[in-house]
Motif scaffolding. Sequence first.
Motif, short mmCIF file in Angstrom:
data_model
loop_
_atom_site.label_atom_id
_atom_site.label_comp_id
_atom_site.label_asym_id
_atom_site.label_seq_id
_atom_site.Cartn_x
_atom_site.Cartn_y
_atom_site.Cartn_z
N GLU A 40 0.84 -1.20 0.00
CA GLU A 40 0.00 0.00 0.00
C GLU A 40 0.87 1.25 0.00
OE1 GLU A 40 -2.32 3.32 1.17
OE2 GLU A 40 -0.81 2.46 2.49
N ASP A 95 2.53 1.70 -3.41
CA ASP A 95 1.56 2.23 -4.38
C ASP A 95 1.30 3.71 -4.16
OD1 ASP A 95 1.21 -0.20 -5.65
OD2 ASP A 95 -0.70 -0.66 -4.69
N ARG A 96 1.21 4.11 -2.90
CA ARG A 96 0.85 5.48 -2.56
C ARG A 96 2.02 6.45 -2.71
NH1 ARG A 96 1.00 7.26 2.34
NH2 ARG A 96 0.84 5.22 3.29
N ALA A 115 -5.21 -8.05 -0.85
CA ALA A 115 -5.25 -6.62 -1.16
C ALA A 115 -6.61 -6.23 -1.74
CB ALA A 115 -4.12 -6.26 -2.12
N LYS A 116 -7.17 -7.07 -2.58
CA LYS A 116 -8.50 -6.80 -3.14
C LYS A 116 -9.56 -6.77 -2.05
CE LYS A 116 -7.48 -8.96 -7.54
NZ LYS A 116 -7.60 -10.21 -8.29
N PHE A 175 -9.06 -6.11 1.13
CA PHE A 175 -8.85 -4.89 1.90
C PHE A 175 -9.45 -3.68 1.19
CE2 PHE A 175 -6.20 -1.06 2.30
CZ PHE A 175 -6.60 -0.68 3.58
N ALA A 176 -9.18 -3.57 -0.12
CA ALA A 176 -9.71 -2.43 -0.89
C ALA A 176 -11.23 -2.40 -0.85
CB ALA A 176 -9.21 -2.49 -2.33
N ARG A 177 -11.84 -3.56 -0.96
CA ARG A 177 -13.31 -3.64 -0.89
C ARG A 177 -13.81 -3.18 0.48
NH1 ARG A 177 -16.55 -6.71 1.68
NH2 ARG A 177 -14.95 -8.21 2.25
N LEU A 194 -12.30 -1.26 2.63
CA LEU A 194 -12.04 0.16 2.80
C LEU A 194 -13.09 0.99 2.06
CD1 LEU A 194 -10.22 2.39 3.92
CD2 LEU A 194 -8.84 2.17 1.85
N ALA A 195 -13.41 0.58 0.85
CA ALA A 195 -14.40 1.33 0.05
C ALA A 195 -15.77 1.32 0.72
CB ALA A 195 -14.50 0.73 -1.35
N ARG A 250 -13.76 5.73 5.89
CA ARG A 250 -12.58 5.45 5.08
C ARG A 250 -11.61 6.62 5.00
NH1 ARG A 250 -16.81 4.97 1.76
NH2 ARG A 250 -17.18 6.63 0.28
N HIS A 267 -7.65 6.37 5.91
CA HIS A 267 -6.55 6.80 5.04
C HIS A 267 -5.64 7.79 5.76
CE1 HIS A 267 -7.13 4.91 1.20
NE2 HIS A 267 -8.40 5.26 1.16
#
Length: 162
Positions: free
Chosen positions: A19, A22-23, A136-137, A139-141, A143-144, A149, A153
């Motif tokens: 993460e 990526d950021r 990771a997918k 986690f992203a779900r 978080l969304a 959220r 972040h």
Amino acid sequence: MKRDSRLSNVLHALLHMAEQEDRTGSPMTSDQLAACLSTHPVVVRRTMAGLREQGLVTSEKGHGGGWRLARSLDSVTLGQVHDALGGTGLLPDAPPVEADGCLVEAAVNDALTNTYAAARALLLERLHDITLADLAKDFARRLAEHPNRDLIHAYARQRSST
């Protein structure tokens, strides 16, 4: 029986590393990872060194250095991470012997030992089917879908900058 949390902790760390990369494009230091995992940086360095030997992470020394994933998230399975940690800790090999010589305990322990072995084989097979990208997918779900959220972040940014 004490719970071995090394696998879950390392998976946690690897996802934080991905993460952050990526950021920000930067690696995570042992101090940052230790803060994420509520442990000491020495423990992080020792653990990550084993992952580095297996080609899962790389390290960079000096200012701006730290730990990075060596491979893409979709090319690393949970089973590979487990193996890099020494392949132990999922289930005990056998229950403890508390009444040595008790024939009832011997019968129970034999049955449990065989059951543990079968369960361990199934668990290891499943771990080799799940990738870091799958985590990771998920986690992203999550978080969304999370109502806070933006706060999450902000918290993650704050923790990774310390």
